[in-house]
Enzyme design. Structure first.
Site, PDB file in Angstrom:
ATOM      1  N   ARG A 243       0.834  -1.221   0.000  1.00 15.02           N
ATOM      2  CA  ARG A 243       0.000   0.000   0.000  1.00 15.02           C
ATOM      3  C   ARG A 243       0.859   1.258   0.000  1.00 15.02           C
ATOM      4  O   ARG A 243       0.446   2.289  -0.540  1.00 15.02           O
ATOM      5  CB  ARG A 243      -0.975  -0.048   1.192  1.00 15.02           C
ATOM      6  CG  ARG A 243      -2.072  -1.066   0.925  1.00 15.02           C
ATOM      7  CD  ARG A 243      -2.894  -1.450   2.144  1.00 15.02           C
ATOM      8  NE  ARG A 243      -3.797  -2.549   1.765  1.00 15.02           N
ATOM      9  CZ  ARG A 243      -4.503  -3.282   2.612  1.00 15.02           C
ATOM     10  NH1 ARG A 243      -4.428  -3.048   3.902  1.00 15.02           N
ATOM     11  NH2 ARG A 243      -5.289  -4.254   2.167  1.00 15.02           N
ATOM     12  N   ILE A 337      -9.438  21.888 -15.893  1.00 12.51           N
ATOM     13  CA  ILE A 337      -8.690  23.108 -16.253  1.00 12.51           C
ATOM     14  C   ILE A 337      -8.395  23.117 -17.758  1.00 12.51           C
ATOM     15  O   ILE A 337      -8.485  24.146 -18.425  1.00 12.51           O
ATOM     16  CB  ILE A 337      -7.398  23.227 -15.401  1.00 12.51           C
ATOM     17  CG1 ILE A 337      -7.786  23.602 -13.956  1.00 12.51           C
ATOM     18  CG2 ILE A 337      -6.426  24.247 -15.991  1.00 12.51           C
ATOM     19  CD1 ILE A 337      -6.641  23.586 -12.956  1.00 12.51           C
ATOM     20  N   GLU A 363      -5.069  -3.349  -4.174  1.00 15.90           N
ATOM     21  CA  GLU A 363      -4.334  -3.517  -2.906  1.00 15.90           C
ATOM     22  C   GLU A 363      -5.131  -2.944  -1.715  1.00 15.90           C
ATOM     23  O   GLU A 363      -4.588  -2.369  -0.791  1.00 15.90           O
ATOM     24  CB  GLU A 363      -2.917  -2.943  -3.008  1.00 15.90           C
ATOM     25  CG  GLU A 363      -2.116  -3.713  -4.057  1.00 15.90           C
ATOM     26  CD  GLU A 363      -0.619  -3.584  -3.948  1.00 15.90           C
ATOM     27  OE1 GLU A 363      -0.121  -3.312  -2.848  1.00 15.90           O
ATOM     28  OE2 GLU A 363       0.051  -3.795  -4.973  1.00 15.90           O
TER      29      GLU A 363
HETATM   30  N1  CAA Z   1      -0.788  -7.575   9.342  1.00 14.47           N
HETATM   31  C1  CAA Z   1      -0.684  -8.799   9.902  1.00 14.47           C
HETATM   32  N2  CAA Z   1      -1.760  -9.555  10.204  1.00 14.47           N
HETATM   33  C2  CAA Z   1      -2.962  -9.027   9.944  1.00 14.47           C
HETATM   34  C3  CAA Z   1      -3.143  -7.762   9.387  1.00 14.47           C
HETATM   35  C4  CAA Z   1      -1.981  -7.015   9.086  1.00 14.47           C
HETATM   36  N3  CAA Z   1      -2.076  -5.810   8.534  1.00 14.47           N
HETATM   37  N4  CAA Z   1      -4.458  -7.527   9.226  1.00 14.47           N
HETATM   38  C5  CAA Z   1      -5.100  -8.603   9.694  1.00 14.47           C
HETATM   39  N5  CAA Z   1      -4.190  -9.516  10.120  1.00 14.47           N
HETATM   40  C6  CAA Z   1      -4.448 -10.804  10.755  1.00 14.47           C
HETATM   41  C7  CAA Z   1      -5.246 -10.591  12.044  1.00 14.47           C
HETATM   42  O1  CAA Z   1      -4.384 -10.308  13.118  1.00 14.47           O
HETATM   43  C8  CAA Z   1      -5.958 -11.901  12.190  1.00 14.47           C
HETATM   44  O2  CAA Z   1      -5.109 -12.895  12.697  1.00 14.47           O
HETATM   45  P1  CAA Z   1      -5.141 -13.328  14.275  1.00 14.47           P
HETATM   46  O3  CAA Z   1      -6.541 -13.800  14.550  1.00 14.47           O
HETATM   47  O4  CAA Z   1      -4.121 -14.418  14.340  1.00 14.47           O
HETATM   48  O5  CAA Z   1      -4.798 -12.113  15.048  1.00 14.47           O
HETATM   49  C9  CAA Z   1      -6.247 -12.296  10.745  1.00 14.47           C
HETATM   50  O6  CAA Z   1      -5.301 -11.606   9.937  1.00 14.47           O
HETATM   51  C10 CAA Z   1      -7.652 -11.950  10.299  1.00 14.47           C
HETATM   52  O7  CAA Z   1      -7.787 -10.550  10.427  1.00 14.47           O
HETATM   53  P2  CAA Z   1      -9.183  -9.818  10.298  1.00 14.47           P
HETATM   54  O8  CAA Z   1     -10.151 -10.447  11.245  1.00 14.47           O
HETATM   55  O9  CAA Z   1      -8.912  -8.362  10.453  1.00 14.47           O
HETATM   56  O10 CAA Z   1      -9.618 -10.154   8.814  1.00 14.47           O
HETATM   57  P3  CAA Z   1     -10.880  -9.683   8.000  1.00 14.47           P
HETATM   58  O11 CAA Z   1     -11.409 -10.844   7.287  1.00 14.47           O
HETATM   59  O12 CAA Z   1     -11.782  -8.872   8.875  1.00 14.47           O
HETATM   60  O13 CAA Z   1     -10.240  -8.732   6.867  1.00 14.47           O
HETATM   61  C11 CAA Z   1      -9.530  -6.711   5.821  1.00 14.47           C
HETATM   62  C12 CAA Z   1      -9.714  -7.492   7.125  1.00 14.47           C
HETATM   63  C13 CAA Z   1      -8.724  -5.481   6.240  1.00 14.47           C
HETATM   64  C14 CAA Z   1     -10.846  -6.289   5.194  1.00 14.47           C
HETATM   65  C15 CAA Z   1      -8.717  -7.562   4.810  1.00 14.47           C
HETATM   66  O14 CAA Z   1      -9.438  -8.656   4.348  1.00 14.47           O
HETATM   67  C16 CAA Z   1      -8.236  -6.755   3.622  1.00 14.47           C
HETATM   68  O15 CAA Z   1      -7.214  -6.075   3.706  1.00 14.47           O
HETATM   69  N6  CAA Z   1      -8.968  -6.834   2.458  1.00 14.47           N
HETATM   70  C17 CAA Z   1      -8.493  -6.234   1.218  1.00 14.47           C
HETATM   71  C18 CAA Z   1      -7.654  -7.217   0.471  1.00 14.47           C
HETATM   72  C19 CAA Z   1      -6.734  -6.590  -0.524  1.00 14.47           C
HETATM   73  O16 CAA Z   1      -6.052  -5.599  -0.257  1.00 14.47           O
HETATM   74  N7  CAA Z   1      -6.664  -7.194  -1.702  1.00 14.47           N
HETATM   75  C20 CAA Z   1      -5.776  -6.776  -2.722  1.00 14.47           C
HETATM   76  C21 CAA Z   1      -5.189  -7.978  -3.406  1.00 14.47           C
HETATM   77  S1  CAA Z   1      -3.766  -7.715  -4.401  1.00 14.47           S
HETATM   78  C22 CAA Z   1      -4.297  -6.736  -5.698  1.00 14.47           C
HETATM   79  O17 CAA Z   1      -4.884  -5.741  -5.494  1.00 14.47           O
HETATM   80  C23 CAA Z   1      -4.014  -7.102  -7.098  1.00 14.47           C
HETATM   81  C24 CAA Z   1      -2.640  -7.046  -7.577  1.00 14.47           C
HETATM   82  O18 CAA Z   1      -2.260  -7.751  -8.465  1.00 14.47           O
HETATM   83  C25 CAA Z   1      -1.704  -6.062  -7.004  1.00 14.47           C
END
Ligand code: CAA
Length: 381
Positions: A243, A337, A363
């Site tokens: 990000r 603009i 992302e």
């Molecule tokens: N770092 C480390 N661990 C993390 C974390 C982080 N930033 N965020 C969450 N976790 C861990 C949590 O600690 C948890 O583990 P524990 O129970 O062991 O503590 C586990 O992951 C689950 O976390 P959440 O309950 O928060 O998960 P969630 O299902 O509620 O999801 C979310 C949270 C922020 C919505 C996440 O799913 C997310 O970021 N979604 C977006 C996904 C994304 O960015 N996709 C892009 C894909 S790549 C792309 O874009 C294409 C490309 O080609 C570049």
């Protein structure tokens, strides 16, 4: 926070700027039009050390810090945001994942080549039903002796077609949610692994995006990265760094839009005077400059925290949120603009607006960044 860049950071920025000016800007419009991947340019960037910027030299990278990486990605994106995609994915998703979680054997086999630009990587988490809800994966990886058999469909994979190696997230244990996800380094060309058509996108059209199909694809167990079940936390950790790279890409688009808007506003006359004299135009430029400056501070702060080994998840989300807003707003106002000319392809500003949009989506969407920020604030309170 030191607001002065080091000599090394400034040199990286200058090198990237000169490369972008000489090798990216000239063909950017044509590649956008033809949806042509910047293969030659990516090869050159690899030779110059820009594909594994934050990887130590011992693993084939150039050992720069994350602020240097941000400065380079911004310069690249300023000329051609589509080229910033493979640079960003390879650096901050693929190489970073292998450096942090790969074992010595995996680093020796893959990281050295990825970081030195000899191989290109891709990162494949999303699936048709699993975008923001990233742990809702259906692709499975079932252990069979010293292999895993992967089956399923992945989508929106940047570099999907041009990459040599893909980090694939799949379910190794059903019914336990995100705790059942693992990640594998999967080589292109192996049986049962194929790519879909090149997606016809609104922006960043020079970069390639496609679906990936796994049809009982046998992947050696030694290609699993980290332990079984660690995949989701690996994805989230790596995406925090990714990000920051997307924020830098957005800053490049925003900066290009502001510079073009200023140059045009000073030159274009209406009612007998340059349109830069009008308050309405000045207000837009003031908003662009403030939005970009604040997003850049947030981005470099997140980068610095990452380099210091401190938590930076919330700061990376803030950086991506603010920089992608700055890019969308600056590029839209730049077209405004330019007026009627801005709407024409030959003036090259509508491309910025089209390219900016993806920075609010991939992302992690803006909405996901806000969720990460709000959760963190509520936990801290
Ligand atoms: N770092 C480390 N661990 C993390 C974390 C982080 N930033 N965020 C969450 N976790 C861990 C949590 O600690 C948890 O583990 P524990 O129970 O062991 O503590 C586990 O992951 C689950 O976390 P959440 O309950 O928060 O998960 P969630 O299902 O509620 O999801 C979310 C949270 C922020 C919505 C996440 O799913 C997310 O970021 N979604 C977006 C996904 C994304 O960015 N996709 C892009 C894909 S790549 C792309 O874009 C294409 C490309 O080609 C570049």
């Amino acid at each position: 926070m030191d607001f002065n860049y080091s000599e090394e950071q400034l040199l990286v920025q200058k090198t990237a700027m000169e490369f972008a000016r000489d090798h990216l800007l000239p063909g950017a419009v044509e590649r956008d039009e033809k949806m042509e991947f910047p293969a030659e340019q990516i090869e050159m960037l690899g030779e110059m050390g820009f594909m594994g910027m934050m990887i130590p030299e011992s693993w084939g990278g150039s050992g720069f810090d994350t602020v240097s990486y941000c400065l380079a990605v911004e310069e690249i994106a300023k000329a051609d945001a589509a080229t910033a995609v493979p640079v960003s994915v390879n650096n901050s998703l693929v190489c970073a994942l292998l450096l942090k979680y790969g074992n010595e054997q995996q680093k020796e086999k893959y990281l050295k080549k990825l970081a030195s630009g000899k191989l290109l990587g891709a990162f494949s988490l999303s699936e048709p039903q699993a975008g923001s809800d990233a742990s809702n994966l259906l692709t499975s990886a079932v252990r069979d002796g010293d292999h895993y058999i992967i089956k399923g469909t992945k989508n929106w994979v940047s570099n999907g077609i041009n990459s040599d190696l893909v980090m694939v997230f799949a379910v190794t244990e059903k019914g336990v949610g995100y705790k059942g996800i693992s990640v594998f380094a999967v080589e292109k060309g192996i049986d049962g692994f194929s790519t879909g058509k090149k997606e016809n996108k609104l922006g960043i059209r020079g970069s390639d995006t496609c679906e990936l199909y796994f049809d009982d694809c046998r992947v050696p167990a030694e290609n699993r990265i980290g332990k079984e079940g660690d995949g989701f936390s690996i994805a989230m950790t790596v995406l925090d760094g990714g990000r920051i790279g997307i924020a830098a890409q957005a800053l490049g688009i925003a900066q290009a839009a502001m510079e073009k808007a200023i140059a045009y506003a000073k030159e274009r006359k209406q009612f007998g005077i340059p349109i830069s004299s009008f308050g309405a135009v000045r207000e837009k430029i003031a908003d662009m400059a403030t939005g970009i400056a604040s997003a850049r501070l947030l981005t470099h702060r997140a980068a610095e925290l990452k380099d210091q080994g401190k938590p930076f998840s919330k700061e990376a989300a803030m950086a991506k949120y603010s920089a992608s807003e700055a890019a969308m707003s600056a590029s839209t106002e730049c077209v405004q603009i330019f007026g009627g000319y801005g709407y024409m392809k030959e003036y090259g500003v509508e491309r910025l607006m089209r390219d900016a949009k993806i920075t609010q989506i991939y992302e992690g969407t803006t909405e996901v960044q806000k969720l990460v920020i709000a959760r963190s604030m509520l936990e801290e309170a």
